[in-house]
Scaffold this motif. Sequence first.
Motif, short mmCIF file in Angstrom:
data_model
loop_
_atom_site.label_atom_id
_atom_site.label_comp_id
_atom_site.label_asym_id
_atom_site.label_seq_id
_atom_site.Cartn_x
_atom_site.Cartn_y
_atom_site.Cartn_z
N ASN A 132 -2.51 12.01 1.53
CA ASN A 132 -1.73 11.89 2.77
C ASN A 132 -1.82 10.48 3.36
OD1 ASN A 132 -0.38 14.49 3.86
ND2 ASN A 132 -2.32 15.20 3.00
N THR A 133 -2.98 9.84 3.19
CA THR A 133 -3.09 8.44 3.62
C THR A 133 -2.13 7.57 2.83
OG1 THR A 133 -5.44 8.76 4.15
CG2 THR A 133 -4.67 6.49 3.93
N ASN A 171 7.07 2.05 -14.03
CA ASN A 171 7.01 2.96 -12.89
C ASN A 171 5.90 2.51 -11.94
OD1 ASN A 171 6.98 5.06 -11.08
ND2 ASN A 171 6.28 6.61 -12.54
N LYS A 172 6.28 1.99 -10.78
CA LYS A 172 5.29 1.48 -9.82
C LYS A 172 4.33 2.56 -9.36
CE LYS A 172 7.93 -2.42 -8.00
NZ LYS A 172 8.51 -3.06 -6.80
N MET A 173 4.78 3.81 -9.37
CA MET A 173 3.91 4.89 -8.93
C MET A 173 2.73 5.08 -9.88
SD MET A 173 4.56 6.06 -6.04
CE MET A 173 5.82 5.70 -4.83
N ASN A 174 2.88 4.64 -11.12
CA ASN A 174 1.74 4.68 -12.05
C ASN A 174 0.61 3.79 -11.56
OD1 ASN A 174 2.56 6.54 -13.99
ND2 ASN A 174 3.67 5.01 -15.18
N VAL A 175 0.97 2.67 -10.95
CA VAL A 175 -0.03 1.73 -10.43
C VAL A 175 -0.76 2.37 -9.24
CG1 VAL A 175 -0.44 -0.57 -9.48
CG2 VAL A 175 1.43 -0.20 -11.12
N HIS A 176 -0.01 2.96 -8.32
CA HIS A 176 -0.62 3.59 -7.15
C HIS A 176 -1.48 4.79 -7.55
CE1 HIS A 176 1.52 1.07 -4.35
NE2 HIS A 176 2.68 1.40 -4.88
N LYS A 177 -0.97 5.56 -8.49
CA LYS A 177 -1.72 6.72 -8.98
C LYS A 177 -3.04 6.28 -9.61
CE LYS A 177 0.86 9.18 -11.55
NZ LYS A 177 1.53 10.05 -12.56
N ASP A 222 2.57 1.78 3.68
CA ASP A 222 3.64 1.10 2.95
C ASP A 222 3.22 1.04 1.49
OD1 ASP A 222 2.62 -1.82 2.15
OD2 ASP A 222 1.79 -1.35 4.12
N LYS A 223 4.18 0.91 0.62
CA LYS A 223 3.91 1.03 -0.82
C LYS A 223 3.75 -0.32 -1.52
CE LYS A 223 4.06 5.48 -0.48
NZ LYS A 223 4.12 5.55 0.98
N SER A 224 3.14 -1.27 -0.81
CA SER A 224 2.82 -2.54 -1.47
C SER A 224 1.73 -2.30 -2.51
CB SER A 224 2.33 -3.57 -0.43
OG SER A 224 1.21 -3.08 0.27
N MET A 225 1.72 -3.15 -3.53
CA MET A 225 0.83 -2.95 -4.66
C MET A 225 -0.63 -3.18 -4.30
SD MET A 225 2.98 -2.02 -6.91
CE MET A 225 2.69 -2.32 -8.64
N PRO A 226 -1.55 -2.53 -5.02
CA PRO A 226 -2.98 -2.72 -4.75
C PRO A 226 -3.43 -4.16 -4.95
CG PRO A 226 -2.61 -0.80 -6.15
CD PRO A 226 -1.31 -1.52 -6.06
N LYS A 237 2.04 15.68 -7.07
CA LYS A 237 3.28 15.55 -7.85
C LYS A 237 4.43 14.99 -7.03
CE LYS A 237 2.31 19.16 -11.27
NZ LYS A 237 2.73 20.46 -11.85
N SER A 238 4.53 15.41 -5.78
CA SER A 238 5.63 14.95 -4.93
C SER A 238 5.43 13.52 -4.44
CB SER A 238 5.80 15.89 -3.72
OG SER A 238 4.64 15.88 -2.90
N SER A 239 4.16 13.11 -4.25
CA SER A 239 3.87 11.77 -3.72
C SER A 239 4.01 10.68 -4.76
CB SER A 239 2.45 11.74 -3.15
OG SER A 239 2.30 12.66 -2.11
N PHE A 240 3.81 11.02 -6.04
CA PHE A 240 3.85 10.02 -7.09
C PHE A 240 5.02 10.22 -8.04
CE2 PHE A 240 -0.62 10.29 -5.81
CZ PHE A 240 -0.86 8.97 -5.47
#
Length: 228
Positions: free
Chosen positions: A150-151, A97-103, A156-160, A222-225
Amino acid sequence: MKLSKILCKDKEERIYFNFVSSIIRKDRDFKSIIYPIMGSNLVAVFVIPDRNEWHLSSYSFLPLYLFVCSVPTIIIALKYCENYKASYIYTTIPIKNKMNVHKAAIKACFVNIIIPLYLIISGIFVSFYGVNIIQHLIVIFLVNIFIAINTFKILDKSMPFTRQIRMFKNIFAINYSISENYLMIILTCIMAGIHFIVSIFGTLAVNVYIIVILIVNIYLFKSSFKMN
């Protein structure tokens, strides 16, 4: 790291929390970009009238929103790194889950940069204005989270840490107020205005506002990730 186990329930998220935390602490170029920007905002926070002339009734918490203005820059900078090739970790470890990385990146950013600095500032403000300012400090901390989420939503959702830090330097050298940063600064000013208006109605109103922002942050988080 015990802290990662407390903050990250998912094993995958813990791995990337530790990875991002390591880069934040070790990457000199990243720190050379972030800390001067935050430092200039921190100086501005404390360039205020003498505490004997500007009491809590004069809304002395408002300069702290200059600190909040640094948050969008930090979140944007998470995509850039001197050792950007270290992002090979994304290919060597399968990502469910890529959102785990962003989170994990957002949490690491707060733990390693935002929270330590904010605690120092809060301690100074409490020593100046007393414990009555604590509820305002809580509001502003929650606004930090609100602005960070919000930022992330508008980026864009490129990886860190997958882009060269030189690109970040060039962007901000040419035009500091890139669209994402500019929009979040406007939103920060709006939040400061709402806080000011709410504070006019007293302690109870501020406490209710804290609950409202907390609920909004939980929903946004919750909605963003959501799983992607």
